[in-house]
Structure formats: C-alpha cells, structure tokens
Design a protein around this motif. Structure first.
Motif, PDB file in Angstrom:
ATOM      1  N   TYR A   1     -36.107 -34.994  13.835  1.00 52.98           N
ATOM      2  CA  TYR A   1     -35.837 -34.484  12.484  1.00 52.98           C
ATOM      3  C   TYR A   1     -34.915 -33.260  12.576  1.00 52.98           C
ATOM      4  O   TYR A   1     -33.925 -33.154  11.845  1.00 52.98           O
TER       5      TYR A   1
ATOM      6  N   ASP B   1     -30.509 -47.859  -1.057  1.00 51.00           N
ATOM      7  CA  ASP B   1     -31.183 -47.409   0.170  1.00 51.00           C
ATOM      8  C   ASP B   1     -30.175 -46.673   1.042  1.00 51.00           C
ATOM      9  O   ASP B   1     -29.128 -47.226   1.404  1.00 51.00           O
ATOM     10  N   ALA B   2     -30.512 -45.447   1.382  1.00 49.68           N
ATOM     11  CA  ALA B   2     -29.597 -44.620   2.175  1.00 49.68           C
ATOM     12  C   ALA B   2     -29.368 -45.185   3.577  1.00 49.68           C
ATOM     13  O   ALA B   2     -28.448 -44.761   4.274  1.00 49.68           O
TER      14      ALA B   2
ATOM     15  N   SER C   1     -34.750 -45.556  -3.169  1.00 48.04           N
ATOM     16  CA  SER C   1     -34.780 -46.827  -2.443  1.00 48.04           C
ATOM     17  C   SER C   1     -35.897 -47.735  -2.917  1.00 48.04           C
ATOM     18  O   SER C   1     -35.754 -48.948  -2.931  1.00 48.04           O
ATOM     19  N   SER C   2     -37.040 -47.147  -3.316  1.00 49.56           N
ATOM     20  CA  SER C   2     -38.157 -48.017  -3.725  1.00 49.56           C
ATOM     21  C   SER C   2     -38.908 -47.542  -4.961  1.00 49.56           C
ATOM     22  O   SER C   2     -39.515 -48.351  -5.656  1.00 49.56           O
ATOM     23  N   SER C   3     -38.889 -46.266  -5.267  1.00 51.53           N
ATOM     24  CA  SER C   3     -39.746 -45.749  -6.350  1.00 51.53           C
ATOM     25  C   SER C   3     -39.044 -45.860  -7.708  1.00 51.53           C
ATOM     26  O   SER C   3     -38.691 -44.859  -8.325  1.00 51.53           O
TER      27      SER C   3
ATOM     28  N   ASN D   1     -29.558 -35.277  -1.050  1.00 49.35           N
ATOM     29  CA  ASN D   1     -30.953 -34.833  -0.931  1.00 49.35           C
ATOM     30  C   ASN D   1     -31.846 -35.857  -0.237  1.00 49.35           C
ATOM     31  O   ASN D   1     -32.814 -35.465   0.410  1.00 49.35           O
TER      32      ASN D   1
ATOM     33  N   ILE E   1     -38.096 -32.830  -4.351  1.00 53.14           N
ATOM     34  CA  ILE E   1     -37.026 -31.859  -4.566  1.00 53.14           C
ATOM     35  C   ILE E   1     -35.882 -32.487  -5.364  1.00 53.14           C
ATOM     36  O   ILE E   1     -35.311 -31.848  -6.261  1.00 53.14           O
TER      37      ILE E   1
ATOM     38  N   ASN F   1     -44.249 -33.344   2.360  1.00 52.43           N
ATOM     39  CA  ASN F   1     -44.882 -32.194   3.026  1.00 52.43           C
ATOM     40  C   ASN F   1     -45.841 -31.519   2.041  1.00 52.43           C
ATOM     41  O   ASN F   1     -45.576 -30.421   1.557  1.00 52.43           O
TER      42      ASN F   1
ATOM     43  N   THR G   1     -44.178 -31.317  -1.611  1.00 52.32           N
ATOM     44  CA  THR G   1     -43.767 -32.650  -2.092  1.00 52.32           C
ATOM     45  C   THR G   1     -44.609 -33.681  -1.348  1.00 52.32           C
ATOM     46  O   THR G   1     -45.383 -33.334  -0.459  1.00 52.32           O
TER      47      THR G   1
ATOM     48  N   SER H   1     -35.657 -39.496  -7.265  1.00 48.31           N
ATOM     49  CA  SER H   1     -36.787 -40.052  -8.023  1.00 48.31           C
ATOM     50  C   SER H   1     -38.060 -39.234  -7.904  1.00 48.31           C
ATOM     51  O   SER H   1     -38.962 -39.347  -8.740  1.00 48.31           O
ATOM     52  N   ARG H   2     -38.149 -38.440  -6.826  1.00 52.77           N
ATOM     53  CA  ARG H   2     -39.380 -37.689  -6.566  1.00 52.77           C
ATOM     54  C   ARG H   2     -39.016 -36.360  -5.930  1.00 52.77           C
ATOM     55  O   ARG H   2     -37.884 -36.150  -5.509  1.00 52.77           O
TER      56      ARG H   2
ATOM     57  N   VAL I   1     -41.785 -27.101   1.375  1.00 51.48           N
ATOM     58  CA  VAL I   1     -41.774 -27.257  -0.090  1.00 51.48           C
ATOM     59  C   VAL I   1     -42.808 -28.332  -0.427  1.00 51.48           C
ATOM     60  O   VAL I   1     -42.835 -29.396   0.212  1.00 51.48           O
TER      61      VAL I   1
ATOM     62  N   LYS J   1     -31.080 -32.490  11.005  1.00 53.35           N
ATOM     63  CA  LYS J   1     -30.788 -31.376  10.104  1.00 53.35           C
ATOM     64  C   LYS J   1     -29.804 -30.388  10.735  1.00 53.35           C
ATOM     65  O   LYS J   1     -29.046 -29.706  10.034  1.00 53.35           O
TER      66      LYS J   1
HETATM   67  N1  LIG Z   1     -40.561 -30.949   1.487  1.00 44.04           N
HETATM   68  C1  LIG Z   1     -40.185 -30.103   2.454  1.00 44.04           C
HETATM   69  O1  LIG Z   1     -40.973 -29.281   2.953  1.00 44.04           O
HETATM   70  C2  LIG Z   1     -38.766 -30.081   2.916  1.00 44.04           C
HETATM   71  C3  LIG Z   1     -38.363 -29.007   3.722  1.00 44.04           C
HETATM   72  C4  LIG Z   1     -37.050 -28.956   4.183  1.00 44.04           C
HETATM   73  C5  LIG Z   1     -36.181 -29.953   3.832  1.00 44.04           C
HETATM   74  N2  LIG Z   1     -36.598 -30.990   3.061  1.00 44.04           N
HETATM   75  C6  LIG Z   1     -35.594 -32.009   2.734  1.00 44.04           C
HETATM   76  O2  LIG Z   1     -35.476 -32.108   1.333  1.00 44.04           O
HETATM   77  C7  LIG Z   1     -35.088 -33.425   0.964  1.00 44.04           C
HETATM   78  C8  LIG Z   1     -36.059 -33.965  -0.080  1.00 44.04           C
HETATM   79  O3  LIG Z   1     -37.359 -33.971   0.509  1.00 44.04           O
HETATM   80  P1  LIG Z   1     -38.703 -34.140  -0.354  1.00 44.04           P
HETATM   81  O4  LIG Z   1     -39.718 -33.269   0.282  1.00 44.04           O
HETATM   82  O5  LIG Z   1     -38.423 -34.018  -1.812  1.00 44.04           O
HETATM   83  O6  LIG Z   1     -39.060 -35.651   0.024  1.00 44.04           O
HETATM   84  P2  LIG Z   1     -39.923 -36.749  -0.760  1.00 44.04           P
HETATM   85  O7  LIG Z   1     -40.937 -36.095  -1.617  1.00 44.04           O
HETATM   86  O8  LIG Z   1     -40.371 -37.702   0.298  1.00 44.04           O
HETATM   87  O9  LIG Z   1     -38.832 -37.461  -1.694  1.00 44.04           O
HETATM   88  C9  LIG Z   1     -37.763 -38.118  -1.072  1.00 44.04           C
HETATM   89  C10 LIG Z   1     -36.808 -38.664  -2.091  1.00 44.04           C
HETATM   90  O10 LIG Z   1     -35.759 -39.324  -1.375  1.00 44.04           O
HETATM   91  C11 LIG Z   1     -35.772 -40.710  -1.671  1.00 44.04           C
HETATM   92  N3  LIG Z   1     -35.522 -41.472  -0.467  1.00 44.04           N
HETATM   93  C12 LIG Z   1     -36.246 -41.495   0.667  1.00 44.04           C
HETATM   94  N4  LIG Z   1     -35.717 -42.377   1.539  1.00 44.04           N
HETATM   95  C13 LIG Z   1     -34.633 -42.915   0.918  1.00 44.04           C
HETATM   96  C14 LIG Z   1     -33.686 -43.891   1.277  1.00 44.04           C
HETATM   97  N5  LIG Z   1     -33.733 -44.518   2.468  1.00 44.04           N
HETATM   98  N6  LIG Z   1     -32.712 -44.207   0.396  1.00 44.04           N
HETATM   99  C15 LIG Z   1     -32.649 -43.592  -0.817  1.00 44.04           C
HETATM  100  N7  LIG Z   1     -33.521 -42.665  -1.214  1.00 44.04           N
HETATM  101  C16 LIG Z   1     -34.503 -42.329  -0.360  1.00 44.04           C
HETATM  102  C17 LIG Z   1     -37.155 -40.993  -2.254  1.00 44.04           C
HETATM  103  O11 LIG Z   1     -37.141 -42.105  -3.128  1.00 44.04           O
HETATM  104  P3  LIG Z   1     -37.724 -43.545  -2.671  1.00 44.04           P
HETATM  105  O12 LIG Z   1     -39.146 -43.337  -2.346  1.00 44.04           O
HETATM  106  O13 LIG Z   1     -37.476 -44.468  -3.790  1.00 44.04           O
HETATM  107  O14 LIG Z   1     -36.901 -43.939  -1.514  1.00 44.04           O
HETATM  108  C18 LIG Z   1     -37.432 -39.700  -3.003  1.00 44.04           C
HETATM  109  O15 LIG Z   1     -36.766 -39.699  -4.237  1.00 44.04           O
HETATM  110  C19 LIG Z   1     -35.056 -34.224   2.271  1.00 44.04           C
HETATM  111  O16 LIG Z   1     -33.739 -34.283   2.763  1.00 44.04           O
HETATM  112  C20 LIG Z   1     -35.929 -33.411   3.205  1.00 44.04           C
HETATM  113  O17 LIG Z   1     -35.608 -33.633   4.566  1.00 44.04           O
HETATM  114  C21 LIG Z   1     -37.860 -31.073   2.596  1.00 44.04           C
END
Ligand SMILES: NC(=O)c1ccc[n+]([C@@H]2O[C@H](COP(=O)([O-])OP(=O)(O)OC[C@H]3O[C@@H](n4cnc5c(N)ncnc54)[C@H](OP(=O)(O)O)[C@@H]3O)[C@@H](O)[C@H]2O)c1
Length: 251
Positions: A160, A69-70, A43-45, A96, A23, A198, A195, A20-21, A193, A164
């Motif tokens: 964390y 919800d994961a 899960s919520s958005s 993801n 990556i 982060n 988002t 939903s948001r 990245v 990973k």
């Molecule tokens: N951003 C970074 O710098 C970075 C770096 C390395 C790895 N990652 C990894 O990349 C992936 C995506 O990260 P992001 O930065 O895009 O995060 P984000 O902006 O927080 O987005 C997270 C996404 O996952 C969903 N989500 C979160 N908790 C959930 C749950 N319990 N059940 C179902 N969906 C859930 C959220 O939707 P809802 O809000 O609706 O739940 C949203 O769509 C993650 O695995 C993260 O660990 C991110």
C-alpha cells in the motif's frame, strides 16, 4: 451547506473517482456545494453512488454516476470522456478511488499486489493522461494519496505504501509536465480517516490513534475541504505539492 453558500466552483466540471462512499462521497458533495457539476465513478456500490447523486440533485446541483472499475484502464478512460461529453467539459479531476490490502511481504499475494498497483497507480496514470486532453488553463488534478507514502509505523502496509509513494513522486513530475498549460497537480496525504476502509472502531484503530498528535480520526468532510481549496482559483500557486492532512501522524 446549501447550494448558494459558496459559488467558487460555479461553471466547473469535476470527476471524482470512487465517489460512492467514504472520502470520495464527501468530496463529491463538497465540490457540488460550491457549484461544480460532478461525475463520480464506482465499481460495485451502485445504490450508494445513486444516493450521492440524488443528494446533490436535491440541493439543486448537477451530478451523474458512472460504473467504472479502476482495474480496467479502458473503463477509466471512458469515464473521463463520458464526464466531459455529458457535463460539457472537465476542469477538476480527483483521483480518489483506492484499494487497501495488508499483509507481510513473506506471503503477500500476487493478485493483491496487482490489484493495488492497478487501482492506486495505473488508474491514476490513465485518468490523468485522458483528463489533461480536456483541461484548459486553470485545470486541477488532485490525487488522494496517503501519509503511508512517508510513514509506515506498522508491518503489513508495504505494498500500500509503495502505491502511495508512487503517486507522490508522480505528482511532482506531472506538475512539471502540466504547469506550462496552467494545470496544477497536487496530492493530499490523509492520515486515518473514518470510512469503511479504515473504521474508527476497527481492530487497528487504537493503534492508529496512538500515532496521531490529535488522537482522533479525521473525517471525509475535512479531506474534502482541502480538495475544494486546491480545486479553487485561489490555489493556482500550489502545484507539485504532497500535503498531509493527518492529525499529526507525521508530526
Ligand atoms: N480512510 C483512510 O484512513 C485513508 C487514509 C489515507 C488515504 N486514504 C485513501 O483515500 C481514498 C478513499 O479511501 P476511503 O477510506 O474513502 O475508502 P472506502 O471507504 O473503501 O471507499 C472507496 C471508494 O472507492 C471506490 N472504489 C474502490 N475500488 C474501486 C475500483 N476498483 N474502481 C472504482 N472505484 C473503486 C469505492 O466504490 P465501490 O465500492 O463501488 O468500488 C468507494 O466509493 C483511497 O485512495 C485511500 O487509499 C484513505
């Protein structure tokens, strides 16, 4: 990119968890732009999930959003099976959805620990176990891990990093389990990245940039391009790989 620009994934069905948001939304858009029908979970958005689906449909693609919800293993299983039932098959699973909680080990709460294990590890196990029942030869499983699997340059990220690291090892073993069925399993390990998890203008962003060769945050679109490649037929020889896309964080 328009729907007709690249049709490498025509006829394929993909499930992107946490689409939903951030990556995940970029991955869903990219796979759809290459012709895949795409289901996303959240899960919520719900509003943001609906926007991702609407944008794909506006470009002529097929998409659906599933609240799952994961942290709820049954909901994850149901999301996999609903995708296959509604979209006709399941060829590409992108794990993801992820959660981040930071804190020193001295006072890291059990609740946060269990949440990170549930979302970042257990949900990945459940989704893959369920998805492989549906996949034929050519199936693709891609997890979004993190560079923190191997590099943890600041305190507070130990749990964390644990999660990973777990999916990185899991990827290697799964490649062995599923290789004979023609299914590849890979793990992308992004660096910072931009988002909501982060933000590039967040409190820790300058510290993160100082560890990167490029000094620049990545984008969801850049991660999505690697997902699209790994999802393609061209990537059939790549499995069990943990691939960094991190701006030189680990250089
Ligand atoms: N951003 C970074 O710098 C970075 C770096 C390395 C790895 N990652 C990894 O990349 C992936 C995506 O990260 P992001 O930065 O895009 O995060 P984000 O902006 O927080 O987005 C997270 C996404 O996952 C969903 N989500 C979160 N908790 C959930 C749950 N319990 N059940 C179902 N969906 C859930 C959220 O939707 P809802 O809000 O609706 O739940 C949203 O769509 C993650 O695995 C993260 O660990 C991110």
């Amino acid at each position: 990119m328009t729907q007709a620009a690249n049709t490498k994934l025509n006829g394929k069905v993909a499930l992107v968890t946490g689409g939903s948001r951030g990556i995940g939304a970029a991955i869903a858009a990219r796979l759809a732009s290459e012709g895949a029908a795409v289901a996303i979970t959240y899960s919520s958005s719900s509003e943001q999930a609906d926007k991702v689906v609407a944008a794909i449909r506006a470009n002529g693609g097929r998409a659906m959003a599933i609240r799952a919800d994961a942290q709820d293993a049954d909901a994850v299983r149901l999301a996999v099976n609903t995708t296959a039932a509604e979209l006709g098959s399941l060829d590409i699973l992108v794990n993801n959805a992820g959660a981040l909680a930071a804190g020193h080990i001295a006072d890291f709460s059990m609740d946060d620990y269990q949440k990170l294990i549930a979302v970042n590890v257990t949900a990945v196990f459940v989704a893959i176990q369920e998805a492989q029942h549906h996949m034929k030869a050519g199936g693709r499983i891609i997890t979004i891990g993190s560079v923190n699997s191997d590099y943890v340059p600041v305190p507070g990220l130990s749990v964390y990093a644990l999660t990973k690291g777990a999916v990185a090892s899991f990827t290697r073993g799964l490649a062995r389990d599923l290789g004979p069925q023609g299914i590849t399993v890979n793990n992308i390990q992004p660096g910072p990245v931009d988002t909501e998890m982060n933000p590039a203008n967040g409190a820790f962003a300058d510290t993160m940039r100082s560890y990167m060769a490029t000094g620049q945050y990545g984008t969801g679109i850049q991660i999505a391009s690697l997902v699209a490649y790994l999802a393609s037929e061209e990537a059939a020889f790549i499995t069990g790989a943990n691939l960094k896309a991190d701006g030189g964080f680990d250089a």
